[in-house]
Every structure is written in C-alpha cells, then in structure tokens.
Design an enzyme around this catalytic site. Structure first.
Site, PDB file in Angstrom:
ATOM      1  N   ARG A 197       0.829  -1.218   0.000  1.00 61.56           N
ATOM      2  CA  ARG A 197       0.000   0.000   0.000  1.00 61.56           C
ATOM      3  C   ARG A 197       0.861   1.265   0.000  1.00 61.56           C
ATOM      4  O   ARG A 197       0.474   2.281  -0.563  1.00 61.56           O
ATOM      5  CB  ARG A 197      -0.946  -0.015   1.203  1.00 61.56           C
ATOM      6  CG  ARG A 197      -2.102  -0.971   0.992  1.00 61.56           C
ATOM      7  CD  ARG A 197      -3.040  -1.017   2.162  1.00 61.56           C
ATOM      8  NE  ARG A 197      -4.254  -1.727   1.805  1.00 61.56           N
ATOM      9  CZ  ARG A 197      -5.145  -2.161   2.668  1.00 61.56           C
ATOM     10  NH1 ARG A 197      -4.970  -1.950   3.957  1.00 61.56           N
ATOM     11  NH2 ARG A 197      -6.219  -2.799   2.269  1.00 61.56           N
ATOM     12  N   LYS A 232     -20.966 -14.755   2.807  1.00 62.37           N
ATOM     13  CA  LYS A 232     -22.337 -14.327   3.081  1.00 62.37           C
ATOM     14  C   LYS A 232     -23.059 -13.719   1.884  1.00 62.37           C
ATOM     15  O   LYS A 232     -22.538 -12.823   1.226  1.00 62.37           O
ATOM     16  CB  LYS A 232     -22.324 -13.289   4.212  1.00 62.37           C
ATOM     17  CG  LYS A 232     -21.841 -13.832   5.544  1.00 62.37           C
ATOM     18  CD  LYS A 232     -21.865 -12.732   6.584  1.00 62.37           C
ATOM     19  CE  LYS A 232     -21.480 -13.267   7.953  1.00 62.37           C
ATOM     20  NZ  LYS A 232     -21.460 -12.175   8.947  1.00 62.37           N
ATOM     21  N   GLY A 245      -9.546  -7.340  -1.136  1.00 64.11           N
ATOM     22  CA  GLY A 245      -9.821  -8.303  -0.068  1.00 64.11           C
ATOM     23  C   GLY A 245      -9.246  -9.682  -0.331  1.00 64.11           C
ATOM     24  O   GLY A 245      -8.117  -9.839  -0.799  1.00 64.11           O
ATOM     25  N   GLY A 287     -13.858  -3.371   0.248  1.00 64.74           N
ATOM     26  CA  GLY A 287     -15.144  -2.746   0.571  1.00 64.74           C
ATOM     27  C   GLY A 287     -15.525  -1.671  -0.418  1.00 64.74           C
ATOM     28  O   GLY A 287     -16.689  -1.558  -0.831  1.00 64.74           O
TER      29      GLY A 287
END
Length: 397
Positions: A37, A202, A354, A377
């Site tokens: 990053r 999920k 992710g 996200g």
C-alpha cells in the site's frame, strides 16, 4: 466521473495534504509485513515532491480504541518505510493536528514529506467532525485523495476535509484515478460478454452487488459459502455448511430474478473437519447433496470446469470473493481454477480487493490480470452502484 488529478495542478512551493492508505499489516515487533500500500502511493507522492511541492500525508491504521495498546497502531513504521523507498528522509509528527504536526507542517521545505500520526487516534476522524477537519485543512493549499480503500467512507479526512478546502484545488491521486476508471468503465460501459464472479461467505454482504450486477452482466457465477444459502433456497441438503437461514427467501428472489444469468455450483467438495481440512474425510458430491456429517468447503471440479468455460468467453470480468477455503489445500482448487481461467483470458479482468486479491497474489496470478483493486469494501460499493461523496466533491477534470 472523471476528476482532476494531482498531475494537473501547480504544486511548486505549495503544501499538498494527501489522504493515502497506509493501513499496512504489522507483526508483533511492529515491522511491516507487506508494504504494497505504501509502494502503490509512490507515483502520487513523487508527483508532488519532484515538482517542488511540500507534502503532508495522512492515513489511518487499524482500529485504535483510545485505550491501552493503541501504540501498536502508530504510523511511525510506515513513515520510516516510505523514507527507505524514497531514498530520502521523511518527517513524522507524533500527533495529527497538535503542536508537533503544526510545527513540522510550518517548517516543511519544497520537496519534503511529513507523515501525520494515525488519524483514528482522534475521535473526530470516524465521526466526520468538521472542527477536526478544519484544523487539517488549514495546513495546506491543496487536497489530494489517493486512498481508494476508504473512498466509500464518510470519515473526516475523506469528506469533511475536502469540504473545508472548497475554493482550493481538490484532486485525485494516481491510484484513485486508476481504480475509478477501471470500475467505472466495467460497470458503465463493459465490453461483452461481461461476467461477474462472486464468492465469499455471506449472501447478505453481496445482496446489493448481485442485484445490481444481474441488471448489467451477461453471467453471474456464485461460489464460496454463500452458494449453500442458494442451495438451501432450492431445497438442497447442505449438511453442516455455513448458511444464512434468514436469507433463504432473499436467495429465492435472486434466483427468480437471475434466471439463466445466475450460475450456481453443480458439485461441491466437502469434508468433515474444518480444523483439519488436509487430514479429514473428504468427498465430492452433487450440489444440494452434502451429507449431514459434512460441510461444503469448495466448488467441485465440474463446477470449476463449467465456470472456466464461461470465463473463457468473457471480454470483461469482475471477481470478488474466493470459491472456497482457498487458504487450506486441497480446498484451494476451485479458486485456483477460476484464477487460472482469468489469467489465461484476454478479457479486461478486475479483481475486487480483499480475499480475492490475496488469492490471486498467493496463487501467483497478480501480474496476469488487468487490475487488482486496493479496496475490497470500496470496490464492492462501486459494484453495488453506490455514489462516493469522497470522490463526487472533488474537482472535475
């Protein structure tokens, strides 16, 4: 949505306040275990300092609570690593808007860099506090957002700071510009066939994404544990698999809406001990036929083959979420097959941060895809069709 970039403004002898994503992993001795990053922010950083600008960098790291142990979330190691990558000293302030930050910001010279301490040490960051934002804004002549991973948030540094700097240049950095271009083009004007691959645990995390993509894509491939909730919605047997029983009705609605576009696994690799996947009893069964004493851990080989065929025909691919427990062989086979098919494809391929980014990296395919997003996200939020206040209020190109 094209925004003015850092390269398009005059920075000579001006102070630029840049929001970066230095939320890097640290080990117990506070050594950085992955500096990607920081490295990805270098083009924007160099754009300022190589043109004689003064640069103040701000970021969050982890989730400090304001109590004991927060020192492990200091950005000091990130500042040190940045200095090593630049080959020149980087100043570090022990606070964000206090005396040390103010003094060091005031004494910055052209071509120098100052890293402020963790924004989340100040409660005003998460609250989007205008007073806190005003103090940060007062330090600089221009604002730059190069933190795509937090673009979907309303934190002070993302929204209230650029709001407080109205009338001054407010631009995107290289990283945010690239992310927006890839994801915007994919959603707004994809080359077809456009295939989305969605995995993870999920359905609830991805309801809005599935809904949005069913209206845009030519095919949506479902993997990961959320496939078992869809299986339950079709009266399948899921054994001890991870399912969301309260989302079964929703899964039925998505199945009805998706029709032929929504592709579900046809077989499942299952086992009887999550704690010992390598050594447990394993078998491959047809989808919806998982034995009571087993749980699904990965898509089966027939599904992997079927999905690879769909991927091969694609011209645009978006992938968010692994197909199974990719960290534990042999349940990495499904994710590996999908990654291999994407790597072999000539399509524009976007990996949505992710776990998907980690999987592509771990499997060695990162350099064979078009774009690996830095924000899981944030990329999900874009795939949902969300607008980002943090980007919308920046200057138009």
């Amino acid at each position: 949505m094209a925004k003015k970039s850092i390269d398009q403004i005059d920075v000579q002898d001006k102070t630029v306040l840049m929001r970066v994503d230095f939320n890097v992993p640290l080990d117990d001795s506070l050594a950085i275990t992955d500096d990607r990053r920081i490295r990805m922010a270098l083009p924007s950083i160099k754009s300022v300092i190589e043109r004689g600008g003064k640069l103040i960098l701000m970021s969050h790291l982890g989730r400090p609570t304001g109590g004991e142990g927060d020192e492990k979330f200091s950005l000091a190691p990130a500042a040190t690593r940045l200095g090593e990558l630049l080959g020149s000293p980087v100043h570090f302030a022990t606070d964000t808007v206090g005396d040390d930050a103010s003094a060091k910001a005031d004494s910055l010279k052209a071509g120098e860099v100052l890293v402020l301490e963790n924004l989340r040490y100040n409660a005003g960051e998460k609250k989007g506090d205008a007073e806190f934002a005003g103090k940060l804004a007062a330090m600089a002549d221009a604002y730059c957002n190069d933190a795509f991973g937090t673009c979907h948030r309303k934190d002070a540094s993302m929204v209230a700071v650029p709001e407080a700097m109205a009338g001054k240049p407010r631009v995107v950095g290289h990283l945010v510009a690239k992310e927006i271009q890839y994801l915007n083009d994919a959603i707004g004007n994809p080359e077809r066939p456009f295939v989305a691959i969605l995995g993870g645990a999920k359905v609830s995390d991805k309801i809005n994404v599935i809904n949005n993509l069913l209206g845009i894509c030519d095919a949506v491939l479902i993997g990961g544990a959320m496939a078992y909730t869809f299986s339950l919605a079709q009266d399948g047997k899921v054994g001890g698999s991870l399912v969301e029983k309260d989302k079964v009705e929703l899964a039925k609605e998505l199945l009805a809406k998706g029709g032929d576009k929504l592709h579900l696994p046809v077989d499942t690799h299952c086992g009887d001990d999550f704690g010992n996947i390598a050594g447990c009893n394993k078998k491959i069964v047809s989808a919806g036929e998982i034995p009571d004493d087993m749980e699904g851990f990965d898509i089966g080989p027939e599904t992997a083959k079927k999905y690879a065929d769909v991927i091969r025909s694609a011209k645009t691919i978006v992938w968010n979420g692994p197909m199974g427990v990719f960290e534990k062989p042999p349940m990495d086979e499904g994710t590996k097959a999908v990654a291999q098919a994407i790597a072999d494809s000539d399509a524009i391929s976007i990996i949505g941060g992710g776990d998907s980014a980690a999987a592509v990296d771990q499997l060695g395919f990162a350099d064979q895809v078009s774009h690996v997003s830095t924000g899981g996200g944030a990329s999900l939020a874009m795939l949902e069709g969300q607008a980002f206040a943090a980007v919308d209020l920046l200057d138009e190109a």
